[in-house]
Design a protein around this motif. Structure first.
Motif, PDB file in Angstrom:
ATOM      1  N   VAL A  96       0.771  -0.975   0.028  1.00 61.02           N
ATOM      2  CA  VAL A  96      -0.071  -0.189   0.335  1.00 61.02           C
ATOM      3  C   VAL A  96       0.964   1.268  -0.249  1.00 61.02           C
ATOM      4  CG1 VAL A  96      -1.724   1.337   1.105  1.00 61.02           C
ATOM      5  CG2 VAL A  96      -1.794  -1.303   1.300  1.00 61.02           C
ATOM      6  N   GLY A  97       0.786   2.041  -1.002  1.00 58.72           N
ATOM      7  CA  GLY A  97       1.745   3.240  -1.322  1.00 58.72           C
ATOM      8  C   GLY A  97       3.168   2.590  -1.118  1.00 58.72           C
ATOM      9  N   GLY A  98       4.004   3.419  -0.204  1.00 55.00           N
ATOM     10  CA  GLY A  98       5.337   2.962   0.029  1.00 55.00           C
ATOM     11  C   GLY A  98       5.531   1.925   1.153  1.00 55.00           C
ATOM     12  N   CYS A  99       4.340   1.230   1.345  1.00 56.24           N
ATOM     13  CA  CYS A  99       4.755   0.602   2.735  1.00 56.24           C
ATOM     14  C   CYS A  99       4.281  -1.092   2.462  1.00 56.24           C
ATOM     15  CB  CYS A  99       3.777   0.957   3.870  1.00 56.24           C
ATOM     16  SG  CYS A  99       4.241   2.475   4.416  1.00 56.24           S
ATOM     17  N   ILE A 100       4.521  -1.977   3.104  1.00 58.96           N
ATOM     18  CA  ILE A 100       4.502  -3.605   2.725  1.00 58.96           C
ATOM     19  C   ILE A 100       3.671  -4.094   3.995  1.00 58.96           C
ATOM     20  CG2 ILE A 100       5.447  -5.831   2.179  1.00 58.96           C
ATOM     21  CD1 ILE A 100       5.739  -3.717  -0.198  1.00 58.96           C
ATOM     22  N   ILE A 101       2.529  -4.512   3.981  1.00 60.19           N
ATOM     23  CA  ILE A 101       2.132  -5.101   5.230  1.00 60.19           C
ATOM     24  C   ILE A 101       2.189  -6.551   5.183  1.00 60.19           C
ATOM     25  CG2 ILE A 101      -0.265  -5.149   6.237  1.00 60.19           C
ATOM     26  CD1 ILE A 101       0.756  -2.384   5.537  1.00 60.19           C
ATOM     27  N   VAL A 102       2.533  -7.070   6.258  1.00 55.33           N
ATOM     28  CA  VAL A 102       2.782  -8.400   6.408  1.00 55.33           C
ATOM     29  C   VAL A 102       1.691  -8.730   7.640  1.00 55.33           C
ATOM     30  CG1 VAL A 102       4.466 -10.321   7.173  1.00 55.33           C
ATOM     31  CG2 VAL A 102       5.126  -8.521   5.549  1.00 55.33           C
ATOM     32  N   ALA A 103       0.895  -9.603   7.351  1.00 55.10           N
ATOM     33  CA  ALA A 103      -0.181 -10.236   8.493  1.00 55.10           C
ATOM     34  C   ALA A 103      -0.176 -11.474   8.809  1.00 55.10           C
ATOM     35  CB  ALA A 103      -1.488  -9.471   7.960  1.00 55.10           C
ATOM     36  N   GLY A 104      -0.447 -12.274   9.753  1.00 63.07           N
ATOM     37  CA  GLY A 104      -0.628 -13.333  10.201  1.00 63.07           C
ATOM     38  C   GLY A 104       0.450 -14.284   9.554  1.00 63.07           C
ATOM     39  N   GLY A 105      -0.025 -15.545   9.645  1.00 61.41           N
ATOM     40  CA  GLY A 105       1.061 -16.654   9.080  1.00 61.41           C
ATOM     41  C   GLY A 105       2.096 -16.892  10.035  1.00 61.41           C
ATOM     42  N   ALA A 106       1.860 -16.581  11.293  1.00 62.54           N
ATOM     43  CA  ALA A 106       3.136 -16.735  12.269  1.00 62.54           C
ATOM     44  C   ALA A 106       3.339 -18.212  12.845  1.00 62.54           C
ATOM     45  CB  ALA A 106       2.995 -15.708  13.396  1.00 62.54           C
ATOM     46  N   CYS A 107       4.413 -18.448  13.052  1.00 61.58           N
ATOM     47  CA  CYS A 107       4.780 -19.984  13.474  1.00 61.58           C
ATOM     48  C   CYS A 107       3.932 -20.147  14.878  1.00 61.58           C
ATOM     49  CB  CYS A 107       6.111 -20.165  13.608  1.00 61.58           C
ATOM     50  SG  CYS A 107       7.208 -19.867  12.108  1.00 61.58           S
ATOM     51  N   ASP A 108       3.773 -21.491  15.223  1.00 61.05           N
ATOM     52  CA  ASP A 108       2.927 -21.882  16.627  1.00 61.05           C
ATOM     53  C   ASP A 108       3.846 -21.076  17.730  1.00 61.05           C
ATOM     54  OD1 ASP A 108       1.188 -23.068  15.078  1.00 61.05           O
ATOM     55  OD2 ASP A 108       2.155 -25.164  15.121  1.00 61.05           O
ATOM     56  N   GLU A 119       5.099 -18.681  18.158  1.00 62.27           N
ATOM     57  CA  GLU A 119       5.255 -17.227  18.475  1.00 62.27           C
ATOM     58  C   GLU A 119       4.055 -16.655  19.371  1.00 62.27           C
ATOM     59  OE1 GLU A 119       7.017 -14.828  17.724  1.00 62.27           O
ATOM     60  OE2 GLU A 119       8.329 -15.660  16.097  1.00 62.27           O
ATOM     61  N   ASP A 120       4.318 -15.788  20.012  1.00 61.64           N
ATOM     62  CA  ASP A 120       3.092 -15.191  21.122  1.00 61.64           C
ATOM     63  C   ASP A 120       1.793 -14.823  20.436  1.00 61.64           C
ATOM     64  OD1 ASP A 120       4.779 -15.721  23.202  1.00 61.64           O
ATOM     65  OD2 ASP A 120       5.517 -13.922  23.419  1.00 61.64           O
ATOM     66  N   ASP A 121       1.978 -14.080  19.219  1.00 62.65           N
ATOM     67  CA  ASP A 121       0.677 -13.694  18.610  1.00 62.65           C
ATOM     68  C   ASP A 121       0.522 -14.179  17.089  1.00 62.65           C
ATOM     69  OD1 ASP A 121      -1.558 -12.291  17.787  1.00 62.65           O
ATOM     70  OD2 ASP A 121      -0.509 -10.377  18.019  1.00 62.65           O
ATOM     71  N   PRO A 122      -0.059 -15.243  16.887  1.00 63.18           N
ATOM     72  CA  PRO A 122      -0.209 -15.756  15.462  1.00 63.18           C
ATOM     73  C   PRO A 122      -0.935 -14.562  14.474  1.00 63.18           C
ATOM     74  CG  PRO A 122      -1.815 -16.785  16.758  1.00 63.18           C
ATOM     75  CD  PRO A 122      -0.835 -16.035  17.808  1.00 63.18           C
ATOM     76  N   LEU A 123      -1.496 -13.725  15.186  1.00 58.82           N
ATOM     77  CA  LEU A 123      -2.449 -12.829  14.413  1.00 58.82           C
ATOM     78  C   LEU A 123      -1.449 -11.339  14.121  1.00 58.82           C
ATOM     79  CD1 LEU A 123      -5.925 -13.151  16.259  1.00 58.82           C
ATOM     80  CD2 LEU A 123      -4.998 -14.023  13.813  1.00 58.82           C
ATOM     81  N   ALA A 124      -0.204 -11.493  14.600  1.00 58.07           N
ATOM     82  CA  ALA A 124       0.426 -10.261  14.429  1.00 58.07           C
ATOM     83  C   ALA A 124       0.599  -9.698  13.084  1.00 58.07           C
ATOM     84  CB  ALA A 124       1.865 -10.526  14.899  1.00 58.07           C
ATOM     85  N   CYS A 139       1.436  -3.125  14.244  1.00 56.67           N
ATOM     86  CA  CYS A 139       0.216  -2.650  13.870  1.00 56.67           C
ATOM     87  C   CYS A 139      -0.703  -3.364  14.773  1.00 56.67           C
ATOM     88  CB  CYS A 139      -0.255  -2.706  12.391  1.00 56.67           C
ATOM     89  SG  CYS A 139       0.853  -2.000  11.305  1.00 56.67           S
ATOM     90  N   GLU A 140      -2.154  -2.768  14.641  1.00 52.13           N
ATOM     91  CA  GLU A 140      -3.032  -4.003  15.619  1.00 52.13           C
ATOM     92  C   GLU A 140      -3.299  -5.148  14.887  1.00 52.13           C
ATOM     93  OE1 GLU A 140      -8.098  -3.941  15.911  1.00 52.13           O
ATOM     94  OE2 GLU A 140      -7.007  -2.164  15.079  1.00 52.13           O
ATOM     95  N   SER A 141      -3.291  -6.227  15.578  1.00 50.64           N
ATOM     96  CA  SER A 141      -3.253  -7.535  15.172  1.00 50.64           C
ATOM     97  C   SER A 141      -4.570  -7.867  14.301  1.00 50.64           C
ATOM     98  CB  SER A 141      -3.345  -8.614  16.332  1.00 50.64           C
ATOM     99  OG  SER A 141      -2.081  -8.501  17.142  1.00 50.64           O
ATOM    100  N   MET A 142      -4.559  -9.069  13.685  1.00 50.34           N
ATOM    101  CA  MET A 142      -5.787  -9.331  12.739  1.00 50.34           C
ATOM    102  C   MET A 142      -6.719  -9.713  13.760  1.00 50.34           C
ATOM    103  SD  MET A 142      -3.768 -11.768  10.062  1.00 50.34           S
ATOM    104  CE  MET A 142      -5.234 -11.818   8.463  1.00 50.34           C
ATOM    105  N   LEU A 158     -10.215 -14.576  12.540  1.00 50.61           N
ATOM    106  CA  LEU A 158      -9.370 -15.275  11.782  1.00 50.61           C
ATOM    107  C   LEU A 158      -8.306 -16.035  12.250  1.00 50.61           C
ATOM    108  CD1 LEU A 158      -8.754 -12.048   9.575  1.00 50.61           C
ATOM    109  CD2 LEU A 158     -10.506 -13.977   8.866  1.00 50.61           C
ATOM    110  N   LYS A 159      -8.152 -16.243  13.499  1.00 49.36           N
ATOM    111  CA  LYS A 159      -7.015 -16.969  14.285  1.00 49.36           C
ATOM    112  C   LYS A 159      -6.863 -18.305  13.654  1.00 49.36           C
ATOM    113  CE  LYS A 159      -5.103 -18.107  18.767  1.00 49.36           C
ATOM    114  NZ  LYS A 159      -5.259 -17.895  20.117  1.00 49.36           N
ATOM    115  N   GLY A 160      -7.805 -19.107  13.069  1.00 50.98           N
ATOM    116  CA  GLY A 160      -7.862 -20.710  12.467  1.00 50.98           C
ATOM    117  C   GLY A 160      -7.356 -20.520  11.003  1.00 50.98           C
ATOM    118  N   SER A 161      -7.453 -19.276  10.622  1.00 52.45           N
ATOM    119  CA  SER A 161      -7.032 -19.263   8.996  1.00 52.45           C
ATOM    120  C   SER A 161      -6.173 -17.992   8.730  1.00 52.45           C
ATOM    121  CB  SER A 161      -8.539 -19.318   8.174  1.00 52.45           C
ATOM    122  OG  SER A 161      -9.152 -17.970   8.672  1.00 52.45           O
ATOM    123  N   THR A 162      -5.302 -17.680   9.458  1.00 54.14           N
ATOM    124  CA  THR A 162      -4.269 -16.570   9.154  1.00 54.14           C
ATOM    125  C   THR A 162      -3.354 -16.915   8.009  1.00 54.14           C
ATOM    126  OG1 THR A 162      -2.386 -17.358  10.946  1.00 54.14           O
ATOM    127  CG2 THR A 162      -4.240 -15.897  11.463  1.00 54.14           C
TER     128      THR A 162
END
Length: 373
Positions: free
Chosen positions: A140-152, A154-159, A173-176, A180-184
């Motif tokens: 988005v614009g000049g930024c890249i958003i990377v959301a979810g998909g974290a390893c088991d 990790e404290d926050d899989p929705l990071a 940023c605010e977590s997902m 969506l926790k079961g399908s990040t």
């Protein structure tokens, strides 16, 4: 013909018409014939046969991810081009895409991404703070958003993290949303960018949340399943508008594939609805199902580039279906042979606009070569 009689030069409308039938990669030397040829070429590409966005297909060996073969489909000439270029990503990690203009690699030691439709220009960054296996990634614009998909572990899989290409820094940023926790993972989610929003859609339900890159927060949920019979949907953007590709019927009995545009605005108190744009011809739906007539949903790939939507059954990728949106409304469907298919190799889809100047620069500065298939 007399010896002193010269051959009449080709110019004007005739030359423009001739150039409109020449594949883009063969127009590079035509720019240097003369000033009149350069003017005719520019006019032809503006008015007679404009440049159309390429679909780029990178094939990658599972055993040697750093070995990548690249092909491009040019809908202007309806031809396939093989791209011969030196490696650019400097990574041995698997190549991935957001099924639009962004391709990337992610490893514990680094994050590399390219917005170049030819995959020649790469940006290299430190890895996100949270380690991820299969996140949702969008630009988005000049930024890249990377959301979810974290390893088991990790404290926050929705990071969610945002990379600012200008400052070369990551920020949290605010977590997902918790739902969506079961399908990040990107396997279960579709991602589309419209304006300053990243829209993340759960493919099976159509439930959609929007990430606002300005406030770094999530909005929603929104229901983007266009009609009751749709059991699987994927979002994308066509001409900057949010569209939904939906599969009608059941996983074991796909009855149709349709496209809708999301009208109105997704937001608190806003009204929105899905307007049908077109339906894939039944003969092409049968091809998408494959020889066994099932399994299409688990392997469907949908890529949106410019005015085009490309659909490929990755289990049987030898043929793909292309939908082109017309200027005056409506859409045209056709089936295209996939010349990028390679046995036992992964395929990564992206694309974007490629002009004659881009090709000339790739040849002169990147030691790149192009060959018609």
């Amino acid at each position: 013909m007399a010896t002193n009689e010269r051959e009449a030069p080709i110019h004007g409308d005739i030359l423009e018409a001739i150039l409109s039938h020449v594949p883009l990669i063969h127009l590079v030397p035509a720019r240097h014939v003369s000033k009149s040829w350069k003017r005719a070429l520019s006019s032809s590409l503006r008015h007679v046969s404009p440049v159309k966005p390429w679909l780029t297909v990178h094939t990658q060996s599972p055993r040697a991810p750093h070995v990548t073969t690249s092909h491009a489909y040019d809908p202007r000439s309806r031809s396939w081009i093989q791209i011969h270029a030196p490696p650019s990503s400097q990574s041995s990690s698997p190549l991935r895409s957001s099924h639009s203009t962004l391709i990337y690699t992610l490893s514990p030691t680094g994050f590399s991404f390219s917005l170049d439709p030819l995959g020649l220009e790469w940006h290299h960054a430190p890895p996100p703070r949270v380690w991820r296996v299969d996140p949702v990634v969008a630009c988005v614009g000049g930024c890249i958003i990377v959301a979810g998909g974290a390893c088991d572990f990790e404290d926050d899989p929705l990071a969610v993290e945002m990379y600012d290409a200008g400052s070369r820094t990551w920020s949290r940023c605010e977590s997902m949303p918790e739902i969506l926790k079961g399908s990040t993972a990107s396997t279960w989610l579709s991602v589309a960018v419209a304006g300053d929003r990243v829209h993340v859609t759960e493919k099976n339900s159509g439930v959609t949340y929007s990430f606002d890159s300005e406030t770094k927060s999530w909005l929603g949920p929104y229901e983007l399943r266009p009609e009751e019979g749709v059991f699987y949907c994927v979002t994308g953007t066509v001409r900057g508008r949010l569209v939904v590709a939906g599969m009608v019927g059941e996983a074991e009995n796909v009855k149709g594939v349709k496209l809708w545009e999301v009208k109105g605005e997704l937001g608190i108190g806003s009204k929105y609805w899905c307007e049908e744009l077109g339906a894939m011809p039944k003969a092409m739906v049968a091809k998408m199902k494959g020889d066994d007539g099932c399994g299409v949903m688990a392997s469907i790939s949908v890529t949106t580039v410019g005015d085009y939507v490309y659909l490929v059954n990755l289990w049987e990728p030898e043929e793909m279906v292309v939908c082109e949106f017309a200027d005056r409304g409506g859409c045209a469907w056709r089936s295209v042979r996939n010349e990028a298919v390679a046995r036992m190799e992964r395929m990564v889809f992206c694309g974007g606009y490629v002009g004659v100047e881009d090709l000339e620069c790739a040849v002169a500065q990147k030691n790149c070569k192009f060959a018609l298939q």
